[in-house]
Scaffold this motif. Structure first.
Motif, PDB file in Angstrom:
ATOM      1  N   ILE A  10     -16.829 -16.812 -54.264  1.00 32.96           N
ATOM      2  CA  ILE A  10     -16.924 -15.860 -53.118  1.00 32.96           C
ATOM      3  C   ILE A  10     -15.916 -16.286 -51.923  1.00 32.96           C
ATOM      4  O   ILE A  10     -15.102 -15.318 -51.633  1.00 32.96           O
ATOM      5  CB  ILE A  10     -18.241 -15.915 -52.278  1.00 32.96           C
ATOM      6  N   LEU A  11     -15.823 -17.497 -51.765  1.00 29.43           N
ATOM      7  CA  LEU A  11     -14.798 -17.995 -50.730  1.00 29.43           C
ATOM      8  C   LEU A  11     -13.203 -17.867 -51.366  1.00 29.43           C
ATOM      9  O   LEU A  11     -12.409 -17.516 -50.836  1.00 29.43           O
ATOM     10  CB  LEU A  11     -15.080 -19.530 -50.358  1.00 29.43           C
ATOM     11  N   TYR A  12     -13.128 -18.284 -52.564  1.00 26.84           N
ATOM     12  CA  TYR A  12     -11.829 -17.903 -53.233  1.00 26.84           C
ATOM     13  C   TYR A  12     -11.410 -16.525 -53.166  1.00 26.84           C
ATOM     14  O   TYR A  12     -10.240 -16.269 -52.920  1.00 26.84           O
ATOM     15  CB  TYR A  12     -11.868 -18.388 -54.778  1.00 26.84           C
ATOM     16  N   PHE A  13     -12.228 -15.540 -53.578  1.00 23.29           N
ATOM     17  CA  PHE A  13     -11.709 -14.338 -53.462  1.00 23.29           C
ATOM     18  C   PHE A  13     -11.744 -13.773 -52.109  1.00 23.29           C
ATOM     19  O   PHE A  13     -10.680 -12.982 -51.671  1.00 23.29           O
ATOM     20  CB  PHE A  13     -12.691 -13.427 -54.270  1.00 23.29           C
ATOM     21  N   LEU A  14     -12.398 -14.241 -51.289  1.00 24.41           N
ATOM     22  CA  LEU A  14     -12.157 -13.884 -49.733  1.00 24.41           C
ATOM     23  C   LEU A  14     -10.748 -14.340 -49.338  1.00 24.41           C
ATOM     24  O   LEU A  14     -10.449 -13.539 -48.506  1.00 24.41           O
ATOM     25  CB  LEU A  14     -13.374 -14.556 -49.056  1.00 24.41           C
ATOM     26  N   ILE A  15     -10.375 -15.758 -49.437  1.00 24.46           N
ATOM     27  CA  ILE A  15      -8.937 -16.089 -49.122  1.00 24.46           C
ATOM     28  C   ILE A  15      -8.081 -15.430 -49.894  1.00 24.46           C
ATOM     29  O   ILE A  15      -6.943 -15.265 -48.893  1.00 24.46           O
ATOM     30  CB  ILE A  15      -9.365 -17.713 -49.391  1.00 24.46           C
ATOM     31  N   MET A  16      -8.005 -15.198 -50.963  1.00 21.70           N
ATOM     32  CA  MET A  16      -7.040 -14.467 -51.692  1.00 21.70           C
ATOM     33  C   MET A  16      -6.997 -12.954 -51.161  1.00 21.70           C
ATOM     34  O   MET A  16      -5.897 -12.649 -50.987  1.00 21.70           O
ATOM     35  CB  MET A  16      -7.533 -14.168 -53.145  1.00 21.70           C
ATOM     36  N   ILE A  17      -7.957 -12.339 -50.767  1.00 19.41           N
ATOM     37  CA  ILE A  17      -7.859 -10.911 -50.331  1.00 19.41           C
ATOM     38  C   ILE A  17      -7.135 -11.092 -48.843  1.00 19.41           C
ATOM     39  O   ILE A  17      -6.337 -10.241 -48.354  1.00 19.41           O
ATOM     40  CB  ILE A  17      -9.145 -10.475 -49.982  1.00 19.41           C
ATOM     41  N   GLY A  18      -7.457 -12.174 -48.041  1.00 19.95           N
ATOM     42  CA  GLY A  18      -7.011 -12.417 -46.724  1.00 19.95           C
ATOM     43  C   GLY A  18      -5.527 -12.828 -46.530  1.00 19.95           C
ATOM     44  O   GLY A  18      -4.899 -12.296 -45.865  1.00 19.95           O
ATOM     45  N   LEU A  19      -5.067 -13.453 -47.585  1.00 21.15           N
ATOM     46  CA  LEU A  19      -3.632 -14.010 -47.912  1.00 21.15           C
ATOM     47  C   LEU A  19      -2.959 -12.754 -48.316  1.00 21.15           C
ATOM     48  O   LEU A  19      -1.843 -12.544 -47.821  1.00 21.15           O
ATOM     49  CB  LEU A  19      -3.580 -15.161 -48.921  1.00 21.15           C
ATOM     50  N   ARG A  20      -3.599 -11.963 -49.191  1.00 20.68           N
ATOM     51  CA  ARG A  20      -3.035 -10.623 -49.603  1.00 20.68           C
ATOM     52  C   ARG A  20      -2.454  -9.641 -48.515  1.00 20.68           C
ATOM     53  O   ARG A  20      -1.764  -9.164 -48.309  1.00 20.68           O
ATOM     54  CB  ARG A  20      -3.871  -9.759 -50.461  1.00 20.68           C
ATOM     55  N   LEU A  21      -3.575  -9.528 -47.523  1.00 15.71           N
ATOM     56  CA  LEU A  21      -3.287  -8.784 -46.441  1.00 15.71           C
ATOM     57  C   LEU A  21      -2.149  -9.168 -45.630  1.00 15.71           C
ATOM     58  O   LEU A  21      -1.822  -8.634 -44.671  1.00 15.71           O
ATOM     59  CB  LEU A  21      -4.700  -8.747 -45.495  1.00 15.71           C
ATOM     60  N   MET A  22      -1.975 -10.644 -45.553  1.00 11.42           N
ATOM     61  CA  MET A  22      -0.880 -11.257 -44.773  1.00 11.42           C
ATOM     62  C   MET A  22       0.637 -10.713 -45.238  1.00 11.42           C
ATOM     63  O   MET A  22       1.545 -10.910 -44.666  1.00 11.42           O
ATOM     64  CB  MET A  22      -0.954 -12.675 -44.765  1.00 11.42           C
ATOM     65  N   GLY A  23       0.550 -10.391 -46.411  1.00  9.12           N
ATOM     66  CA  GLY A  23       1.909  -9.894 -47.083  1.00  9.12           C
ATOM     67  C   GLY A  23       2.469 -10.580 -47.977  1.00  9.12           C
ATOM     68  O   GLY A  23       1.836 -11.796 -48.174  1.00  9.12           O
ATOM     69  N   LYS A  24       3.370 -10.463 -48.663  1.00  4.21           N
ATOM     70  CA  LYS A  24       4.110 -11.233 -49.581  1.00  4.21           C
ATOM     71  C   LYS A  24       5.103 -12.291 -49.072  1.00  4.21           C
ATOM     72  O   LYS A  24       6.253 -12.059 -48.789  1.00  4.21           O
ATOM     73  CB  LYS A  24       4.734 -10.299 -50.553  1.00  4.21           C
ATOM     74  N   ARG A  25       4.577 -13.367 -48.616  1.00  4.87           N
ATOM     75  CA  ARG A  25       5.381 -14.630 -48.306  1.00  4.87           C
ATOM     76  C   ARG A  25       5.253 -15.741 -48.885  1.00  4.87           C
ATOM     77  O   ARG A  25       4.271 -16.024 -49.387  1.00  4.87           O
ATOM     78  CB  ARG A  25       5.020 -14.736 -46.733  1.00  4.87           C
ATOM     79  N   GLN A  26       6.374 -16.501 -48.985  1.00  2.00           N
ATOM     80  CA  GLN A  26       6.421 -17.689 -49.579  1.00  2.00           C
ATOM     81  C   GLN A  26       5.967 -18.732 -48.275  1.00  2.00           C
ATOM     82  O   GLN A  26       6.013 -18.352 -47.167  1.00  2.00           O
ATOM     83  CB  GLN A  26       7.741 -18.214 -50.246  1.00  2.00           C
ATOM     84  N   ILE A  27       5.585 -19.950 -48.735  1.00  2.00           N
ATOM     85  CA  ILE A  27       5.132 -20.863 -47.723  1.00  2.00           C
ATOM     86  C   ILE A  27       6.221 -21.067 -46.930  1.00  2.00           C
ATOM     87  O   ILE A  27       6.140 -21.334 -45.624  1.00  2.00           O
ATOM     88  CB  ILE A  27       4.635 -22.209 -48.262  1.00  2.00           C
ATOM     89  N   GLY A  28       7.432 -21.322 -47.290  1.00  2.00           N
ATOM     90  CA  GLY A  28       8.610 -21.506 -46.653  1.00  2.00           C
ATOM     91  C   GLY A  28       9.065 -20.610 -45.525  1.00  2.00           C
ATOM     92  O   GLY A  28       9.969 -20.797 -44.728  1.00  2.00           O
TER      93      GLY A  28
END
Length: 227
Positions: A10-28
């Motif tokens: 549950i937490l894994y997919f929640l974080i994946m969805i959240g980061l997907r909403l942030m847009g396509k960015r690399q860490i740098g």
């Protein structure tokens, strides 16, 4: 054991969805606020994963709150230039007209060694070869050499060249037919079968990659036989 598995999924997919909403960015390429958000979410997620005595909602609610706050701040950044400068900062010019801007380097705590390393990484061996070097909000250094130091373009040489850059569309990816892409190109199964027969193939499952570009050029790569 099943509780740990369920919580983790549950937490894994929640974080994946959240980061997907942030847009396509690399860490740098993350803005400071986005980097802080990513670190906080990862910390919040690990606690309910490891401690079963903590309710799952104790991790989910803070994560959803942070994601909602991030989306709100992003919307504010889009609508207000002043807020955008406050939250994300502004780019800094470290080299202007081939001269170091030492005050800007001190303000950004950017060392000379870091600057020279970045210049070498972008093919510039000397500071004098650079007209502008801009430290972007993401921390990436954009280097703009003098025009005389850049390779000549066809336009500068007065040459007439045919535009040959095309964007290929993937039709088969590792044996899987992307029917939506096939239909979007106005093609059907008959065209696909004809194309595969021309390549000596009888099934999409035997194709590793099949692409079609804007000039109707087909690139077909067969799957290698597994040992």
């Amino acid at each position: 054991m099943m509780t740990a598995f369920t919580r983790t999924v549950i937490l894994y997919f929640l974080i994946m969805i959240g980061l997907r909403l942030m847009g396509k960015r690399q860490i740098g390429e993350l803005e400071p606020g986005e980097l802080v958000l990513t670190m906080m979410i990862s910390d919040l997620a690990t606690v309910p994963m490891q401690d079963f005595g903590i309710p799952l909602l104790a991790g989910v609610i803070p994560i959803l709150t942070l994601l909602a706050l991030s989306m709100l701040l992003s919307q504010l950044s889009l609508s207000s230039l002043r807020f955008r400068r406050l939250a994300c900062g502004t780019p800094s010019v470290l080299i202007r007209d081939g001269r170091l801007q030492q005050e800007a380097m001190r303000k950004n705590r950017y060392t000379l060694d870091e600057l020279l390393e970045e210049l070498r990484g972008q093919g510039c061996s000397s500071i004098e070869d650079v007209k502008y070097a801009v430290l972007e909000n993401s921390g990436r250094l954009s280097v703009l050499p003098w025009t005389r130091k850049q390779p000549p373009t066809a336009a500068q040489l007065g040459l007439e060249v045919e535009e040959d850059v095309t964007l290929p569309v993937v039709l088969i990816n590792d044996g899987r037919l992307l029917r939506r892409n096939l239909t979007a190109q106005g093609l059907d199964d008959a065209w696909l079968r004809k194309t595969l027969r021309r390549e000596g193939l009888d099934s999409p499952q035997k194709v590793f990659l099949l692409t079609l570009d804007e000039t109707d050029r087909v690139v077909c790569i067969k799957k290698e036989e597994q040992a």
